[in-house]
Write a protein that holds these residues in place. Structure first.
Motif, PDB file in Angstrom:
ATOM      1  N   ILE A   1       8.886 -28.326  25.610  1.00  0.00           N
ATOM      2  CA  ILE A   1       9.722 -29.254  26.381  1.00  0.00           C
ATOM      3  C   ILE A   1       8.864 -30.027  27.385  1.00  0.00           C
ATOM      4  O   ILE A   1       9.009 -31.246  27.545  1.00  0.00           O
ATOM      5  CB  ILE A   1      10.868 -28.504  27.090  1.00  0.00           C
ATOM      6  CG1 ILE A   1      11.861 -27.977  26.054  1.00  0.00           C
ATOM      7  CG2 ILE A   1      11.557 -29.383  28.120  1.00  0.00           C
ATOM      8  CD1 ILE A   1      12.872 -26.992  26.607  1.00  0.00           C
ATOM      9  N   THR A   2       7.949 -29.337  28.040  1.00  0.00           N
ATOM     10  CA  THR A   2       7.084 -29.979  29.032  1.00  0.00           C
ATOM     11  C   THR A   2       6.164 -31.003  28.383  1.00  0.00           C
ATOM     12  O   THR A   2       5.982 -32.108  28.904  1.00  0.00           O
ATOM     13  CB  THR A   2       6.250 -28.918  29.776  1.00  0.00           C
ATOM     14  OG1 THR A   2       7.130 -27.937  30.315  1.00  0.00           O
ATOM     15  CG2 THR A   2       5.440 -29.537  30.887  1.00  0.00           C
ATOM     16  N   MET A   3       5.593 -30.650  27.235  1.00  0.00           N
ATOM     17  CA  MET A   3       4.717 -31.572  26.538  1.00  0.00           C
ATOM     18  C   MET A   3       5.479 -32.836  26.132  1.00  0.00           C
ATOM     19  O   MET A   3       4.975 -33.955  26.275  1.00  0.00           O
ATOM     20  CB  MET A   3       4.107 -30.905  25.304  1.00  0.00           C
ATOM     21  CG  MET A   3       3.033 -31.727  24.649  1.00  0.00           C
ATOM     22  SD  MET A   3       2.204 -30.881  23.299  1.00  0.00           S
ATOM     23  CE  MET A   3       3.544 -30.685  22.141  1.00  0.00           C
ATOM     24  N   VAL A   4       6.711 -32.670  25.667  1.00  0.00           N
ATOM     25  CA  VAL A   4       7.542 -33.824  25.307  1.00  0.00           C
ATOM     26  C   VAL A   4       7.819 -34.678  26.547  1.00  0.00           C
ATOM     27  O   VAL A   4       7.774 -35.907  26.479  1.00  0.00           O
ATOM     28  CB  VAL A   4       8.853 -33.360  24.631  1.00  0.00           C
ATOM     29  CG1 VAL A   4       9.841 -34.504  24.489  1.00  0.00           C
ATOM     30  CG2 VAL A   4       8.551 -32.745  23.268  1.00  0.00           C
TER      31      VAL A   4
ATOM     32  N   LEU B   1      -0.622 -28.914  30.216  1.00  0.00           N
ATOM     33  CA  LEU B   1      -2.038 -29.188  29.985  1.00  0.00           C
ATOM     34  C   LEU B   1      -2.252 -29.877  28.637  1.00  0.00           C
ATOM     35  O   LEU B   1      -3.031 -30.822  28.537  1.00  0.00           O
ATOM     36  CB  LEU B   1      -2.841 -27.886  30.073  1.00  0.00           C
ATOM     37  CG  LEU B   1      -2.927 -27.284  31.472  1.00  0.00           C
ATOM     38  CD1 LEU B   1      -3.516 -25.885  31.418  1.00  0.00           C
ATOM     39  CD2 LEU B   1      -3.734 -28.164  32.398  1.00  0.00           C
ATOM     40  N   PHE B   2      -1.544 -29.404  27.612  1.00  0.00           N
ATOM     41  CA  PHE B   2      -1.645 -30.072  26.308  1.00  0.00           C
ATOM     42  C   PHE B   2      -1.147 -31.506  26.390  1.00  0.00           C
ATOM     43  O   PHE B   2      -1.750 -32.412  25.815  1.00  0.00           O
ATOM     44  CB  PHE B   2      -0.851 -29.309  25.238  1.00  0.00           C
ATOM     45  CG  PHE B   2      -1.584 -28.147  24.646  1.00  0.00           C
ATOM     46  CD1 PHE B   2      -2.868 -28.279  24.154  1.00  0.00           C
ATOM     47  CD2 PHE B   2      -0.978 -26.911  24.571  1.00  0.00           C
ATOM     48  CE1 PHE B   2      -3.545 -27.206  23.605  1.00  0.00           C
ATOM     49  CE2 PHE B   2      -1.641 -25.826  24.023  1.00  0.00           C
ATOM     50  CZ  PHE B   2      -2.927 -25.972  23.536  1.00  0.00           C
TER      51      PHE B   2
ATOM     52  N   GLU C   1       7.164 -36.776  39.665  1.00  0.00           N
ATOM     53  CA  GLU C   1       6.108 -35.760  39.616  1.00  0.00           C
ATOM     54  C   GLU C   1       6.645 -34.381  39.980  1.00  0.00           C
ATOM     55  O   GLU C   1       6.195 -33.377  39.433  1.00  0.00           O
ATOM     56  CB  GLU C   1       4.952 -36.143  40.535  1.00  0.00           C
ATOM     57  CG  GLU C   1       4.154 -37.310  40.019  1.00  0.00           C
ATOM     58  CD  GLU C   1       2.953 -37.637  40.872  1.00  0.00           C
ATOM     59  OE1 GLU C   1       2.777 -37.019  41.951  1.00  0.00           O
ATOM     60  OE2 GLU C   1       2.172 -38.517  40.461  1.00  0.00           O
ATOM     61  N   LYS C   2       7.610 -34.333  40.891  1.00  0.00           N
ATOM     62  CA  LYS C   2       8.218 -33.043  41.260  1.00  0.00           C
ATOM     63  C   LYS C   2       8.850 -32.372  40.050  1.00  0.00           C
ATOM     64  O   LYS C   2       8.775 -31.156  39.894  1.00  0.00           O
ATOM     65  CB  LYS C   2       9.281 -33.237  42.344  1.00  0.00           C
ATOM     66  CG  LYS C   2       8.744 -33.591  43.692  1.00  0.00           C
ATOM     67  CD  LYS C   2       9.880 -33.767  44.678  1.00  0.00           C
ATOM     68  CE  LYS C   2       9.369 -34.254  46.016  1.00  0.00           C
ATOM     69  NZ  LYS C   2      10.462 -34.441  46.982  1.00  0.00           N
ATOM     70  N   ALA C   3       9.490 -33.167  39.193  1.00  0.00           N
ATOM     71  CA  ALA C   3      10.120 -32.615  37.989  1.00  0.00           C
ATOM     72  C   ALA C   3       9.058 -32.097  37.022  1.00  0.00           C
ATOM     73  O   ALA C   3       9.232 -31.024  36.420  1.00  0.00           O
ATOM     74  CB  ALA C   3      10.988 -33.668  37.318  1.00  0.00           C
ATOM     75  N   LEU C   4       7.969 -32.838  36.874  1.00  0.00           N
ATOM     76  CA  LEU C   4       6.892 -32.385  35.991  1.00  0.00           C
ATOM     77  C   LEU C   4       6.275 -31.092  36.496  1.00  0.00           C
ATOM     78  O   LEU C   4       6.008 -30.168  35.716  1.00  0.00           O
ATOM     79  CB  LEU C   4       5.830 -33.478  35.846  1.00  0.00           C
ATOM     80  CG  LEU C   4       6.255 -34.755  35.123  1.00  0.00           C
ATOM     81  CD1 LEU C   4       5.143 -35.795  35.185  1.00  0.00           C
ATOM     82  CD2 LEU C   4       6.650 -34.470  33.695  1.00  0.00           C
ATOM     83  N   PHE C   5       6.065 -31.001  37.808  1.00  0.00           N
ATOM     84  CA  PHE C   5       5.542 -29.765  38.379  1.00  0.00           C
ATOM     85  C   PHE C   5       6.551 -28.624  38.245  1.00  0.00           C
ATOM     86  O   PHE C   5       6.179 -27.481  37.997  1.00  0.00           O
ATOM     87  CB  PHE C   5       5.174 -29.943  39.865  1.00  0.00           C
ATOM     88  CG  PHE C   5       3.838 -30.580  40.079  1.00  0.00           C
ATOM     89  CD1 PHE C   5       2.711 -30.122  39.439  1.00  0.00           C
ATOM     90  CD2 PHE C   5       3.702 -31.653  40.944  1.00  0.00           C
ATOM     91  CE1 PHE C   5       1.473 -30.703  39.639  1.00  0.00           C
ATOM     92  CE2 PHE C   5       2.474 -32.248  41.160  1.00  0.00           C
ATOM     93  CZ  PHE C   5       1.359 -31.775  40.506  1.00  0.00           C
TER      94      PHE C   5
ATOM     95  N   LEU D   1      -3.263 -34.646  25.381  1.00  0.00           N
ATOM     96  CA  LEU D   1      -2.785 -35.332  24.179  1.00  0.00           C
ATOM     97  C   LEU D   1      -2.391 -36.776  24.456  1.00  0.00           C
ATOM     98  O   LEU D   1      -2.713 -37.685  23.675  1.00  0.00           O
ATOM     99  CB  LEU D   1      -1.602 -34.562  23.584  1.00  0.00           C
ATOM    100  CG  LEU D   1      -0.997 -35.097  22.294  1.00  0.00           C
ATOM    101  CD1 LEU D   1      -2.013 -35.007  21.160  1.00  0.00           C
ATOM    102  CD2 LEU D   1       0.254 -34.324  21.941  1.00  0.00           C
ATOM    103  N   PHE D   2      -1.697 -37.000  25.577  1.00  0.00           N
ATOM    104  CA  PHE D   2      -1.213 -38.340  25.895  1.00  0.00           C
ATOM    105  C   PHE D   2      -2.088 -39.062  26.920  1.00  0.00           C
ATOM    106  O   PHE D   2      -1.752 -40.164  27.351  1.00  0.00           O
ATOM    107  CB  PHE D   2       0.227 -38.269  26.419  1.00  0.00           C
ATOM    108  CG  PHE D   2       1.179 -37.647  25.444  1.00  0.00           C
ATOM    109  CD1 PHE D   2       1.485 -38.285  24.256  1.00  0.00           C
ATOM    110  CD2 PHE D   2       1.763 -36.420  25.707  1.00  0.00           C
ATOM    111  CE1 PHE D   2       2.362 -37.717  23.349  1.00  0.00           C
ATOM    112  CE2 PHE D   2       2.646 -35.833  24.814  1.00  0.00           C
ATOM    113  CZ  PHE D   2       2.938 -36.486  23.624  1.00  0.00           C
ATOM    114  N   SER D   3      -3.196 -38.456  27.320  1.00  0.00           N
ATOM    115  CA  SER D   3      -4.072 -39.002  28.373  1.00  0.00           C
ATOM    116  C   SER D   3      -3.233 -39.431  29.574  1.00  0.00           C
ATOM    117  O   SER D   3      -3.326 -40.555  30.058  1.00  0.00           O
ATOM    118  CB  SER D   3      -4.873 -40.194  27.840  1.00  0.00           C
ATOM    119  OG  SER D   3      -5.723 -39.789  26.809  1.00  0.00           O
TER     120      SER D   3
END
Length: 97
Positions: A17-20, A54-55, A38-42, A59-61
């Motif tokens: 889910i995070t990678m998506v 990290l992937f 960014e708060k949501a990503l963290f 993967l998406f730079s």
């Protein structure tokens, strides 16, 4: 080993889910659309998605130039690794099913 498998499944699901989310945020960044905070990503990284984070970064730079993303995601990954080790230890030591 049931708790170990449940935890691993949770980590893999959250990582996917995070990678998506990183892919979606990268696409929105390129298009100039409204972004994922960014708060949501963290937050999703902290709650099990550090590996996927990290992937996704590689993967998406995406967010690769922000050192604090690397530091926090690696820290979250180490925390989840320690928690997994603790779960395995407790299941083996006390034969919890």
């Amino acid at each position: 080993m049931l708790f170990t498998f449940i935890y691993l499944f949770f980590i893999l699901l959250m990582s996917f889910i995070t990678m998506v989310c990183y892919g979606i945020d990268k696409r929105k960044a390129v298009k100039g659309d409204m972004r994922i905070p960014e708060k949501a990503l963290f937050g999703i990284s902290f709650f099990g998605g550090a590996l996927g984070s990290l992937f996704g970064m590689v993967l998406f730079s995406h967010k690769t130039k922000h050192i604090y993303f690397w530091i926090f995601n690696i820290l979250f990954l180490l925390i989840h690794g320690a928690l997994l080790s603790l779960i395995v230890y407790l299941e083996v030591r006390f034969l919890i099913f």
